[in-house]
Scaffold this active site. Structure first.
Site, PDB file in Angstrom:
ATOM      1  N   HIS A  45       0.821  -1.210   0.000  1.00  0.00           N
ATOM      2  CA  HIS A  45       0.000   0.000   0.000  1.00  0.00           C
ATOM      3  C   HIS A  45       0.855   1.260   0.000  1.00  0.00           C
ATOM      4  CE1 HIS A  45      -3.922  -1.838   0.453  1.00  0.00           C
ATOM      5  NE2 HIS A  45      -3.471  -2.593   1.426  1.00  0.00           N
ATOM      6  N   CYS A 101       0.519   3.006  -4.831  1.00  0.00           N
ATOM      7  CA  CYS A 101      -0.019   4.248  -5.383  1.00  0.00           C
ATOM      8  C   CYS A 101      -0.317   5.217  -4.253  1.00  0.00           C
ATOM      9  CB  CYS A 101      -1.270   4.001  -6.227  1.00  0.00           C
ATOM     10  SG  CYS A 101      -2.609   3.157  -5.360  1.00  0.00           S
TER      11      CYS A 101
END
Length: 223
Positions: A45, A101
């Site tokens: 993440h 991202c």
């Protein structure tokens, strides 16, 4: 790629703490000498947290998320990566792969497949300390010759079920491409192949390769 097992550090799940990630990266840089290759791959993440150094217009730092993230001290900031890679000596090649991202763009499931956004939403109480306008920029540590990113700065990177296994779509297809083409494959050719396979799989993300033009036509991990 002929890396010695003793030169490889792998952190997964509960071992991928803030301290362990930073220590492993610091050791890579500390032990590096001219002619060496440093490779850092992160698959997980990403998110944004309030900026503590005052160098961000939107007062948000881009971060990669360790397993012990607490949104304040326990995060790996872009500033941390800049600090760690800044002392890399001349003649050392650094190549980084970030399968995460920082934009939080929504992800819609396609065809009933398992797909999950790799963006970790920022708690609302922390967002309240930042500006209302967020800017999205890729993490690009200093002294890095080649940076591979799973998507554009304003896109999501997807977790997905591919080939019967769960993982980052970018990482899975990148590894498939390298295995199929061999270690001497040109970076530009691998990028083209991974983008084509992501598009074929109906993923919206577009991987990025940030480096000098001359390095795009060279083989993996070479300068």
């Amino acid at each position: 790629f002929d890396f010695k097992t003793s030169d490889i550090s792998v952190l997964t799940d509960r071992s991928a703490t803030t301290a362990n990630i930073l220590e492993a990266l610091e050791m890579l840089v500390y032990e590096a000498s001219p002619g060496d290759v440093i490779l850092f791959h992160f698959s997980g993440h990403g998110t944004q947290v309030p900026d503590t150094s005052g160098d961000e217009r939107d007062r948000l730092d881009e971060v990669i998320c360790p397993c012990d993230i607490d949104w304040r001290g326990n995060v790996v900031r872009d500033d941390d990566l800049n600090r760690i890679f800044d002392p890399v000596p001349p003649g050392v090649h650094v190549e980084i792969f970030l399968d995460c991202c920082h934009s939080g763009t929504g992800l819609r499931a396609l065809g009933g497949d398992y797909r999950k956004n790799r963006f970790l939403p920022v708690p609302e109480d922390l967002l309240a300390t930042c500006t209302s306008t967020k800017t999205f920029k890729p993490i690009r540590p200093s002294k890095v010759q080649v940076l591979w990113a799973a998507c554009r700065a304003n896109q999501y990177a997807a977790d997905s079920l591919l080939n019967g296994r769960y993982g980052g779509a970018f990482t899975t297809l990148l590894c498939n491409s390298i295995r199929a083409s061999g270690s001497r494959a040109k970076r530009s050719d691998v990028l083209k192949d991974v983008r084509a396979n992501l598009k074929k799989g109906h993923f919206k993300q577009i991987p990025q390769l940030e480096t000098e033009r001359r390095l795009k036509s060279k083989s993996f991990l070479t300068s």
